[in-house]
Motif scaffolding. Structure first.
Motif, PDB file in Angstrom:
ATOM      1  N   GLU A 181       0.851  -1.190   0.000  1.00  0.00           N
ATOM      2  CA  GLU A 181       0.000   0.000   0.000  1.00  0.00           C
ATOM      3  C   GLU A 181       0.888   1.242   0.000  1.00  0.00           C
ATOM      4  O   GLU A 181       1.551   1.536   1.002  1.00  0.00           O
ATOM      5  CB  GLU A 181      -0.899   0.009   1.238  1.00  0.00           C
ATOM      6  CG  GLU A 181      -1.759  -1.230   1.396  1.00  0.00           C
ATOM      7  CD  GLU A 181      -2.513  -1.248   2.711  1.00  0.00           C
ATOM      8  OE1 GLU A 181      -2.385  -0.275   3.479  1.00  0.00           O
ATOM      9  OE2 GLU A 181      -3.226  -2.229   2.967  1.00  0.00           O
ATOM     10  N   ASN A 182       0.887   1.979  -1.096  1.00  0.00           N
ATOM     11  CA  ASN A 182       1.709   3.175  -1.206  1.00  0.00           C
ATOM     12  C   ASN A 182       3.157   2.848  -0.865  1.00  0.00           C
ATOM     13  O   ASN A 182       3.810   2.138  -1.592  1.00  0.00           O
ATOM     14  CB  ASN A 182       1.145   4.294  -0.331  1.00  0.00           C
ATOM     15  CG  ASN A 182      -0.263   4.714  -0.763  1.00  0.00           C
ATOM     16  OD1 ASN A 182      -0.545   4.788  -1.956  1.00  0.00           O
ATOM     17  ND2 ASN A 182      -1.143   4.971   0.187  1.00  0.00           N
ATOM     18  N   HIS A 183       3.641   3.330   0.271  1.00  0.00           N
ATOM     19  CA  HIS A 183       5.035   3.087   0.659  1.00  0.00           C
ATOM     20  C   HIS A 183       5.129   2.105   1.818  1.00  0.00           C
ATOM     21  O   HIS A 183       6.130   2.098   2.540  1.00  0.00           O
ATOM     22  CB  HIS A 183       5.713   4.407   1.027  1.00  0.00           C
ATOM     23  CG  HIS A 183       5.709   5.408  -0.091  1.00  0.00           C
ATOM     24  ND1 HIS A 183       6.446   5.230  -1.242  1.00  0.00           N
ATOM     25  CD2 HIS A 183       5.032   6.567  -0.253  1.00  0.00           C
ATOM     26  CE1 HIS A 183       6.231   6.257  -2.055  1.00  0.00           C
ATOM     27  NE2 HIS A 183       5.384   7.075  -1.478  1.00  0.00           N
TER      28      HIS A 183
END
Length: 203
Positions: free
Chosen positions: A160-162
């Motif tokens: 998720e994202n980073h």
């Protein structure tokens, strides 16, 4: 599962019914990768490469540890290579020859999925999570309090994202950054309060 790559059609299948000692198999392969021992293989995955509808290479890969099947995240194809999970191993093969570039064991039991992460890969194993290079070198590894299988239906591994979000067997939640550092640990909470019986509500 079929994937178009450059001029090739690459098919990756789970060939459970293939018998290594039989000449009566429905499908024959140009190569077979299997280290002979007293155990029967638990995973049999095949790769078939065709060009203009003609088969130019095929291989059956067999391993004897945890059983795996072919899913969307069982393999990655790029840069004229295919990286494929077979049991607790990762095979890197050249395209189109399907010659072995490297073969390495990661999780002690089973590797479930392989994911692209920046210029590397992340492996969702049964016991550990691994970030590896394309050459198969381990950058970091992470283990939780339990195995990375969740019987309650939570997604054990998501990017998720980073962040990487994990749930173990007991539904403990972990959040890692892409360097493998644990940012959050949220242990499962269990309701300990006993509900009152209906006749005790008004007492």
């Amino acid at each position: 599962m079929k994937v178009d790559y450059k001029n090739f059609e690459i098919e990756v299948i789970d060939d459970k019914n293939y018998n290594l000692n039989s000449t009566y198999n429905l499908r024959q392969y140009q190569k077979t990768y299997f280290e002979e021992n007293e155990f029967r293989p638990s995973s049999k995955h095949a790769i078939i490469i065709k060009e203009h509808g003609i088969e130019i290479a095929s291989v059956l890969i067999c391993e004897t540890n945890g059983a795996t099947e072919i899913f969307d995240n069982s393999f990655i194809i790029e840069n004229d290579k295919i990286w494929i999970i077979v049991s607790n191993k990762i095979y890197c093969l050249e395209i189109p020859s399907l010659e072995i570039i490297w073969r390495k064991e990661f999780d002690q039991f089973t590797n479930f999925h392989i994911h692209k992460l920046e210029e590397d890969f992340v492996i969702h194993g049964e016991l550990e999570i691994f970030r590896i290079t394309k050459e198969g070198e381990i950058i970091w590894r992470f283990g939780g309090l339990d195995i990375w299988i969740n019987p309650e239906g939570k997604n054990e591994f998501t990017i998720e994202n980073h962040f990487i979000r994990l749930f173990d067997f007991e539904s403990n939640e972990y959040v890692l950054d892409f360097n493998g550092k644990e940012l959050e640990f949220n242990p499962r909470t269990i309701e300990t309060e006993t509900k009152k019986k209906w006749w005790q509500i008004f007492s």
